[in-house]
Design a protein around this motif. Structure first.
Motif: not given
Ligand code: MG
Length: 432
Positions: A199-205
């Motif tokens: 899994k990867i995260d694609i939200d990026d503040a």
């Protein structure tokens, strides 16, 4: 029959005092509680064993991937159950200890009844979800461990047996930037370790294409960046490896819909929480607008939390966090409820090998299990020695143990390295 019945009655009426005399008298003053416990286990059956009583409960708080609270439940016969709850704000340990009033003197094998008494005892104090249920979860898992040890059976056996011997795990890559050096290092490692999903995260503040620090409507630039991250990762791993993508429930509905459609060519295992789970209609709207499977549930609690999600067909996959959803029994009920909608069960899991192995028993005992999370890629040294049994993930799978209870025991030397400073370490108990 009457003769047998009488014999049975005589056997059952063997008093606790007589039993204890037979087991403990020869060794009085010699055995400490653990040795007495072993003698009770060896020289009795579950049918004539004296009833256990809970004598105390204690906690230890650690910080690894967030804050986890470990729980121990003690009994008058020396058996100790261990549990773990997760992702809770400071205060969970105090809540756990406050549950003493529901537990001391009770038979720990009545797990569901004890659980229900704590839950209903808190309905005016937040027991509909959140921290109260997270704290209850750690206790419930410790009760299952205890039941397994008392009955000399692995937990999966007490849950009706297993559908599978091995639990498929996916590796959360826990990357800040899937385009950089971190990815160059981690993606080959995940493959070499034998995982079949990641899994990867694609939200990026910190995305420079964001126009507002508070609002989460993604700009075209942000959506292009998200798609690039997915494309790059998808093309860097074998096509047989499944890829899941998390948006952490941060964005609004229009963004969620646009991203879900934009990543359709990459045949994701799932897109996780494109919007927060607080409005199930909004989640359902996204799900019905895209071919990308939508996964949701790490912040929902108990079977009631999943009812609307399933009734409104808002998720293709449910992912309760077994260390906060209410416990092993509750996670199993959520999985069974999901099965009635032909929805698979893919638990969220960010805890130590103790909580992960507890989750594995649930995953083994339900037909619709898909894959379970592993999230300690950035804490591999702690992971490998957190329990006395050592590494529990082999080639991307956890083998469900046949030992009583959860089947792994904490290696305190390692676990104490992660202790939250100034917090108790299983203190205030009646251990011998
Ligand atoms: Mg998530």
């Amino acid at each position: 029959m009457p003769g047998n019945l009488q014999a049975g009655t005589r056997e059952r009426t063997t008093s606790r005092r007589t039993f204890f005399q037979s087991v403990a008298a020869p060794v009085a003053g010699v055995f400490a509680l653990p040795a007495l416990s072993a003698a009770v286990q060896e020289r009795s059956t579950v049918y004539n064993r004296p009833k256990l009583k809970i004598t105390d409960i204690s906690t230890a708080e650690v910080m690894v991937h967030g804050l986890q609270t470990h729980v121990r439940v003690y009994t008058d016969q020396g058996l100790v159950g261990q549990g773990e709850s997760t992702d809770a704000a400071v205060g969970t340990a105090a809540l756990v200890r406050s549950f003493r009033r529901f537990l001391i003197g009770k038979d720990p094998l009545n797990i569901d009844a004890l659980w229900e008494s704590i839950r209903t005892g808190g309905i005016f104090a937040g027991a509909q979800g959140g921290q109260y249920i997270t704290a209850l979860t750690g206790v419930e898992i410790a009760l299952w461990d205890l039941a397994g040890k008392a009955l000399n059976l692995p937990i999966y056996q007490l849950m009706g047996g297993k559908f599978r011997d091995r639990i498929r795990m996916y590796c959360d890559s826990d990357m800040q930037d899937p385009m950089g050096a971190e990815a160059d290092k981690k993606l080959p490692w995940i493959q070499s370790a034998g995982f079949t999903a990641m899994k990867i995260d694609i939200d990026d503040a910190r995305d420079p294409a964001r126009f507002d620090r508070v609002n989460w409507t993604a700009s075209n630039g942000e959506i292009d960046r998200m798609v690039t991250w997915v494309k790059r990762t998808r093309e860097s791993i074998p096509k047989e490896m499944d890829l899941a993508v998390d948006m952490h429930g941060r964005y609004d509905a229009t963004t969620g819909k646009r991203v879900a459609i934009a990543v359709e060519p990459y045949r994701l295992l799932w897109l996780e929480e494109p919007v927060p789970p607080d409005n199930i209609d909004a989640m359902a709207d996204i799900r019905h607008s895209t071919k990308t499977p939508i996964c949701c549930g790490e912040n929902l609690y108990m079977r009631w939390g999943f009812r609307e999600l399933l009734e409104k067909r808002a998720a293709d996959i449910v992912m309760p966090d077994i260390q906060k959803v209410g416990g092993l029994s509750e996670a199993r009920k959520v999985a069974n409820l999901a099965q009635t909608y032909f929805v698979p069960f893919a638990p969220h899991c960010v805890v130590s090998p103790i909580g992960t192995m507890a989750s594995a028993h649930v995953c083994a005992s339900v037909p619709n299990f898909l894959v379970c999370e592993w999230h300690w890629i950035n804490h591999r040294e702690l992971w490998a020695s957190w329990v006395k049994e050592g590494e529990i993930i082999v080639r991307g799978y956890v083998t469900v143990p046949d030992k009583p209870g959860i089947g792994v025991e904490m290696n305190e030397e390692t676990a104490r390295k992660a202790q939250v400073p100034g917090t108790p370490w299983f203190e205030g108990n009646t251990r011998s």
